[in-house]
Design a protein around this motif. Structure first.
Motif, PDB file in Angstrom:
ATOM      1  N   SER A  48      38.138  -5.165  33.364  1.00  0.00           N
ATOM      2  CA  SER A  48      38.243  -6.280  32.425  1.00  0.00           C
ATOM      3  C   SER A  48      38.140  -7.627  33.144  1.00  0.00           C
ATOM      4  O   SER A  48      37.871  -7.706  34.340  1.00  0.00           O
ATOM      5  CB  SER A  48      39.560  -6.176  31.651  1.00  0.00           C
ATOM      6  OG  SER A  48      39.582  -7.130  30.599  1.00  0.00           O
ATOM      7  N   SER A  49      38.403  -8.669  32.388  1.00  0.00           N
ATOM      8  CA  SER A  49      38.402 -10.029  32.920  1.00  0.00           C
ATOM      9  C   SER A  49      39.699 -10.289  33.682  1.00  0.00           C
ATOM     10  O   SER A  49      40.595  -9.447  33.715  1.00  0.00           O
ATOM     11  CB  SER A  49      38.289 -11.019  31.759  1.00  0.00           C
ATOM     12  OG  SER A  49      39.457 -10.931  30.945  1.00  0.00           O
ATOM     13  N   ASP A  50      39.822 -11.476  34.244  1.00  0.00           N
ATOM     14  CA  ASP A  50      41.047 -11.843  34.960  1.00  0.00           C
ATOM     15  C   ASP A  50      42.268 -11.808  34.040  1.00  0.00           C
ATOM     16  O   ASP A  50      43.374 -11.508  34.484  1.00  0.00           O
ATOM     17  CB  ASP A  50      40.918 -13.243  35.570  1.00  0.00           C
ATOM     18  CG  ASP A  50      39.942 -13.277  36.738  1.00  0.00           C
ATOM     19  OD1 ASP A  50      39.633 -12.200  37.301  1.00  0.00           O
ATOM     20  OD2 ASP A  50      39.480 -14.376  37.077  1.00  0.00           O
ATOM     21  N   GLU A  51      42.079 -12.120  32.764  1.00  0.00           N
ATOM     22  CA  GLU A  51      43.187 -12.138  31.806  1.00  0.00           C
ATOM     23  C   GLU A  51      43.477 -10.755  31.226  1.00  0.00           C
ATOM     24  O   GLU A  51      44.511 -10.544  30.591  1.00  0.00           O
ATOM     25  CB  GLU A  51      42.891 -13.100  30.641  1.00  0.00           C
ATOM     26  CG  GLU A  51      42.725 -14.547  31.038  1.00  0.00           C
ATOM     27  CD  GLU A  51      41.320 -14.857  31.587  1.00  0.00           C
ATOM     28  OE1 GLU A  51      40.363 -14.124  31.267  1.00  0.00           O
ATOM     29  OE2 GLU A  51      41.200 -15.825  32.357  1.00  0.00           O
ATOM     30  N   PRO A  53      44.363  -7.659  32.392  1.00  0.00           N
ATOM     31  CA  PRO A  53      45.589  -6.887  32.687  1.00  0.00           C
ATOM     32  C   PRO A  53      46.829  -7.424  31.981  1.00  0.00           C
ATOM     33  O   PRO A  53      47.611  -6.632  31.430  1.00  0.00           O
ATOM     34  CB  PRO A  53      45.724  -7.011  34.209  1.00  0.00           C
ATOM     35  CG  PRO A  53      44.325  -7.215  34.688  1.00  0.00           C
ATOM     36  CD  PRO A  53      43.663  -8.057  33.615  1.00  0.00           C
ATOM     37  N   SER A  54      47.009  -8.732  31.952  1.00  0.00           N
ATOM     38  CA  SER A  54      48.208  -9.267  31.290  1.00  0.00           C
ATOM     39  C   SER A  54      48.101  -9.103  29.773  1.00  0.00           C
ATOM     40  O   SER A  54      49.098  -8.835  29.106  1.00  0.00           O
ATOM     41  CB  SER A  54      48.456 -10.723  31.676  1.00  0.00           C
ATOM     42  OG  SER A  54      47.370 -11.534  31.322  1.00  0.00           O
ATOM     43  N   ASP A 112      38.829  -4.294  26.808  1.00  0.00           N
ATOM     44  CA  ASP A 112      40.271  -4.231  26.550  1.00  0.00           C
ATOM     45  C   ASP A 112      40.581  -3.319  25.366  1.00  0.00           C
ATOM     46  O   ASP A 112      41.550  -2.565  25.401  1.00  0.00           O
ATOM     47  CB  ASP A 112      40.837  -5.629  26.285  1.00  0.00           C
ATOM     48  CG  ASP A 112      40.765  -6.532  27.499  1.00  0.00           C
ATOM     49  OD1 ASP A 112      40.584  -6.023  28.622  1.00  0.00           O
ATOM     50  OD2 ASP A 112      40.888  -7.765  27.318  1.00  0.00           O
ATOM     51  N   LYS A 123      42.481  -4.048  35.375  1.00  0.00           N
ATOM     52  CA  LYS A 123      42.227  -4.722  36.658  1.00  0.00           C
ATOM     53  C   LYS A 123      40.837  -4.379  37.172  1.00  0.00           C
ATOM     54  O   LYS A 123      40.158  -5.220  37.763  1.00  0.00           O
ATOM     55  CB  LYS A 123      43.271  -4.323  37.702  1.00  0.00           C
ATOM     56  CG  LYS A 123      44.628  -4.935  37.484  1.00  0.00           C
ATOM     57  CD  LYS A 123      45.599  -4.427  38.546  1.00  0.00           C
ATOM     58  CE  LYS A 123      47.006  -4.951  38.305  1.00  0.00           C
ATOM     59  NZ  LYS A 123      47.960  -4.370  39.286  1.00  0.00           N
ATOM     60  N   LYS A 124      40.431  -3.147  36.954  1.00  0.00           N
ATOM     61  CA  LYS A 124      39.147  -2.685  37.478  1.00  0.00           C
ATOM     62  C   LYS A 124      37.958  -3.093  36.609  1.00  0.00           C
ATOM     63  O   LYS A 124      36.889  -3.413  37.130  1.00  0.00           O
ATOM     64  CB  LYS A 124      39.187  -1.156  37.614  1.00  0.00           C
ATOM     65  CG  LYS A 124      37.985  -0.566  38.300  1.00  0.00           C
ATOM     66  CD  LYS A 124      38.205   0.905  38.593  1.00  0.00           C
ATOM     67  CE  LYS A 124      37.002   1.469  39.354  1.00  0.00           C
ATOM     68  NZ  LYS A 124      37.217   2.875  39.707  1.00  0.00           N
ATOM     69  N   ASN A 162      38.054  -8.354  23.270  1.00  0.00           N
ATOM     70  CA  ASN A 162      37.115  -7.940  24.304  1.00  0.00           C
ATOM     71  C   ASN A 162      36.986  -6.418  24.181  1.00  0.00           C
ATOM     72  O   ASN A 162      37.985  -5.708  24.110  1.00  0.00           O
ATOM     73  CB  ASN A 162      37.725  -8.370  25.644  1.00  0.00           C
ATOM     74  CG  ASN A 162      37.020  -7.839  26.842  1.00  0.00           C
ATOM     75  OD1 ASN A 162      36.643  -6.671  26.916  1.00  0.00           O
ATOM     76  ND2 ASN A 162      36.866  -8.706  27.822  1.00  0.00           N
TER      77      ASN A 162
END
Length: 132
Positions: free
Chosen positions: A115-118, A120-121, A81, A112-113, A78
């Motif tokens: 990207s997608s839900d995934e 941050p991890s 990311d 968190k601000k 992405n």
């Protein structure tokens, strides 16, 4: 400007790499910085200088990211990311003013601000491997 605000502007500048050529980046950086209405001259200079340093190291940074993210090479990542990772890896490896833990935490906050839900991890996982 606080460091987190400067970092967010750097992220936005680095994200532009995906939509142009390296030769176009000096003009893109200038246009971006000229559009910052509430920034002090020293903040604009910080963003410009650091963006140029990071862009100069992108091939080396991408190699480090590829090395530590076995299943997700930079070409497949992405783009949000990827821009966050490039900024964080630069800070971890070449910016002595920023502790590694701060670089990782700030990268996760950017994910968190933006990207997608995934995101941050994913960002945290790749950067944790950079630290090892």
């Amino acid at each position: 400007m606080r460091r987190s605000e400067l970092r967010e502007h750097l992220f936005k500048v680095l994200f532009q790499l995906e939509f142009g050529t390296p030769d176009e980046m000096p003009e893109s950086i200038k246009l971006y910085i000229d559009g910052l209405e509430n920034a002090e001259d020293q903040d604009k200079e910080y963003i410009r200088a650091k963006a140029e340093k990071i862009i100069a190291k992108v091939p080396e940074i991408d190699a480090l990211i590829d090395e530590k993210s076995a299943d997700w090479k930079t070409k497949r990542m992405n783009k949000v990311d990827l821009a966050i990772l490039r900024l964080a890896v630069y800070e971890m490896r070449w910016d002595d003013d920023i502790p590694v833990g701060v670089a990782i935490n700030e990268a996760v906050e950017l994910a968190k601000k933006f990207s997608s839900d995934e995101g941050p991890s994913f960002v945290n996982g790749v950067l944790a491997r950079q630290e090892a």
